[in-house]
Design a protein around this motif. Structure first.
Motif, PDB file in Angstrom:
ATOM      1  N   THR A 266       0.842  -1.189   0.000  1.00 19.61           N
ATOM      2  CA  THR A 266       0.000   0.000   0.000  1.00 19.61           C
ATOM      3  C   THR A 266       0.883   1.248   0.000  1.00 19.61           C
ATOM      4  O   THR A 266       1.799   1.356   0.812  1.00 19.61           O
ATOM      5  N   PRO A 267       0.652   2.172  -0.914  1.00 17.15           N
ATOM      6  CA  PRO A 267       1.474   3.390  -0.940  1.00 17.15           C
ATOM      7  C   PRO A 267       1.292   4.202   0.340  1.00 17.15           C
ATOM      8  O   PRO A 267       0.172   4.577   0.696  1.00 17.15           O
ATOM      9  N   ARG A 268       2.387   4.449   1.037  1.00 12.48           N
ATOM     10  CA  ARG A 268       2.360   5.227   2.267  1.00 12.48           C
ATOM     11  C   ARG A 268       3.541   6.188   2.285  1.00 12.48           C
ATOM     12  O   ARG A 268       4.492   6.022   1.546  1.00 12.48           O
ATOM     13  N   GLY A 269       3.467   7.137   3.197  1.00 11.62           N
ATOM     14  CA  GLY A 269       4.578   8.043   3.378  1.00 11.62           C
ATOM     15  C   GLY A 269       4.193   9.481   3.167  1.00 11.62           C
ATOM     16  O   GLY A 269       3.029   9.826   2.914  1.00 11.62           O
ATOM     17  N   ARG A 270       5.181  10.333   3.249  1.00 17.21           N
ATOM     18  CA  ARG A 270       4.968  11.773   3.162  1.00 17.21           C
ATOM     19  C   ARG A 270       4.747  12.202   1.710  1.00 17.21           C
ATOM     20  O   ARG A 270       5.440  11.761   0.808  1.00 17.21           O
ATOM     21  N   HIS A 271       3.776  13.084   1.524  1.00 18.93           N
ATOM     22  CA  HIS A 271       3.542  13.657   0.209  1.00 18.93           C
ATOM     23  C   HIS A 271       4.460  14.867   0.006  1.00 18.93           C
ATOM     24  O   HIS A 271       4.701  15.631   0.942  1.00 18.93           O
ATOM     25  N   ARG A 272       4.906  15.052  -1.204  1.00 20.86           N
ATOM     26  CA  ARG A 272       5.670  16.246  -1.539  1.00 20.86           C
ATOM     27  C   ARG A 272       4.729  17.446  -1.678  1.00 20.86           C
ATOM     28  O   ARG A 272       3.602  17.320  -2.156  1.00 20.86           O
ATOM     29  N   THR A 273       5.199  18.600  -1.229  1.00 21.38           N
ATOM     30  CA  THR A 273       4.541  19.871  -1.523  1.00 21.38           C
ATOM     31  C   THR A 273       5.478  20.637  -2.433  1.00 21.38           C
ATOM     32  O   THR A 273       6.604  20.963  -2.044  1.00 21.38           O
ATOM     33  N   THR A 274       5.045  20.911  -3.655  1.00 22.24           N
ATOM     34  CA  THR A 274       5.956  21.505  -4.628  1.00 22.24           C
ATOM     35  C   THR A 274       5.194  22.071  -5.809  1.00 22.24           C
ATOM     36  O   THR A 274       4.005  21.780  -5.996  1.00 22.24           O
ATOM     37  N   LEU A 275       5.881  22.885  -6.577  1.00 21.43           N
ATOM     38  CA  LEU A 275       5.364  23.357  -7.851  1.00 21.43           C
ATOM     39  C   LEU A 275       5.861  22.444  -8.953  1.00 21.43           C
ATOM     40  O   LEU A 275       7.024  22.008  -8.930  1.00 21.43           O
ATOM     41  N   LEU A 276       4.999  22.157  -9.915  1.00 20.77           N
ATOM     42  CA  LEU A 276       5.328  21.219 -10.983  1.00 20.77           C
ATOM     43  C   LEU A 276       5.527  21.939 -12.304  1.00 20.77           C
ATOM     44  O   LEU A 276       4.747  22.820 -12.674  1.00 20.77           O
ATOM     45  N   SER A 277       6.539  21.527 -13.039  1.00 21.83           N
ATOM     46  CA  SER A 277       6.656  21.952 -14.426  1.00 21.83           C
ATOM     47  C   SER A 277       5.470  21.409 -15.211  1.00 21.83           C
ATOM     48  O   SER A 277       5.036  20.273 -14.993  1.00 21.83           O
ATOM     49  N   PRO A 278       4.924  22.183 -16.152  1.00 19.34           N
ATOM     50  CA  PRO A 278       3.862  21.640 -17.008  1.00 19.34           C
ATOM     51  C   PRO A 278       4.322  20.434 -17.825  1.00 19.34           C
ATOM     52  O   PRO A 278       3.485  19.686 -18.330  1.00 19.34           O
TER      53      PRO A 278
END
Length: 387
Positions: A266-278
């Protein structure tokens, strides 16, 4: 299209979203030990583009996953020690050097192509190969000039020849120098163990479909085929032998396949907070982005300014595994300017401020200025969060 086996695994839309985030490197601890090279190897393709606002897209890709990696470090990681090459994949992409054999099918197709947009005078191709052999890696300018005196697409004979050799696989782009391709002979630039076109077309396609499925975690036929710009029928011909497994995803109206390893835990862990390139592979395919995140995104750089909705290079905000808004950034000296900020809800204010401050620090800015927020009532909260 061949008949499909009945999927034995049902995924909820949320499970599919989390699998996709983990596969793309946005869920769980970042692999800092493997660094930029690990990101490239994991994704299999990092798209290049000429636009540079905060940074060029191929720099933004590892930044979004690893954090503030030095931009010089990013370039060195890609281009030193024959670690990567540039070729036509999803678009013009940086690819791990290990993928060289997998694109033999595309090189063969180019070699048998009956027509080209540019005519090539007799002897021009051989002259470029001869010059590279004698002088080592060169840009098109060093080969005799990239352009004639006409419009931007009016390439010189040497540019036409070296680009043709690149497509054929006789020449490799080994780095970008001041955004110019640097060309070298494949026999010098590609390690001997990889310098071959022994794989037949079916094996090339099978491997690329498998690798695309692993990079995406889960995807439809169109999602997986689009990763390396394969045709739907090419996907159909090899998917049964690719190792990917059929699944159904709640709310998806088309068949899907998943990487079996992605289904083991099961996918677990911290999510990234970031801006994404298009041009980030998490979101580069609009239909997939809408299906997974309920988020409609369009690059508006090539849209006439009066018709833009979100701005020239609007970067989506990823936080908590969701796309919560976007910002059109610019730079003025040491200030990062948020020309236009779009926020889905008040809950997006804090992560947007965090992402803007981190991006500003990464590119050497010491301040952030907000010019416009699509929800004016949130402007004061965002400005306050940035101070």
């Amino acid at each position: 299209m061949t008949s499909l086996p009945s999927p034995a695994i049902d995924l909820s839309a949320d499970e599919a979203r989390r699998i996709a985030l983990r596969a793309q490197g946005f869920l769980g601890a970042p692999d800092r030990r493997s660094g930029v090279r690990g990101v490239l190897r994991h994704l299999g393709a990092v798209q290049l583009d000429t636009i540079s606002v905060l940074a060029r897209s191929h720099e933004l890709i590892p930044y979004a996953r690893l954090g503030a990696v030095g931009r010089d470090t990013v370039e060195a990681a890609y281009w030193t020690e024959t670690h990567a090459f540039e070729y036509w994949s999803h678009a013009a992409c940086i690819l791990p050097i290990e993928e060289w054999p997998h694109f033999a099918f595309r090189r063969r197709a180019y070699r048998t192509r009956p027509q080209w947009h540019h005519d090539l005078p007799p002897g021009a191709y051989d002259q470029v190969i001869k010059q590279l052999r004698a002088e080592g890696p060169l840009t098109a300018t060093e080969l005799g000039g990239a352009k004639n005196k006409g419009e931007w697409w009016d390439w010189s004979e040497s540019k036409i020849a070296v680009e043709r050799a690149l497509m054929y696989g006789e020449v490799v782009c080994t780095e970008r120098r001041s955004w110019k391709r640097v060309y070298d002979l494949a026999e010098r630039a590609v390690p001997d163990a990889l310098l071959h076109d022994d794989l037949d077309d079916a094996e090339c396609l099978r491997r690329l479909v498998r690798l695309a499925g692993e990079a995406l975690g889960v995807g439809t036929r169109a999602d997986i085929a689009d990763y390396h710009r394969l045709k739907g029928e090419q996907f159909d011909a090899v998917v049964a032998e690719s190792g990917l497994v059929p699944v159904t995803v709640q709310g998806w109206d088309k068949p899907a396949w998943a990487d079996p390893k992605a289904l083991e835990t099961t996918p677990r862990g911290r999510h990234r907070t970031t801006l994404l390139s298009p041009f980030d592979s998490l979101i580069w395919e609009r239909a997939r982005t809408e299906r997974i995140f309920g988020f409609t995104h369009r690059l508006e750089a090539y849209v006439p300014k009066p018709k833009r909705i979100h701005g020239y290079f609007a970067m989506p905000l990823l936080a908590g595994g969701r796309l919560l808004g976007r910002v059109d950034p610019a730079r003025e000296g040491s200030t990062l300017v948020a020309r236009q900020v779009s926020l889905d809800s008040p809950k997006a204010v804090a992560p947007m401020a965090q992402a803007l401050l981190e991006a500003a620090s990464w590119v050497g800015c010491d301040a952030v200025r907000v010019e416009r927020v699509d929800r004016p009532e949130l402007t004061a909260d965002l400005v306050r969060a940035l101070t």
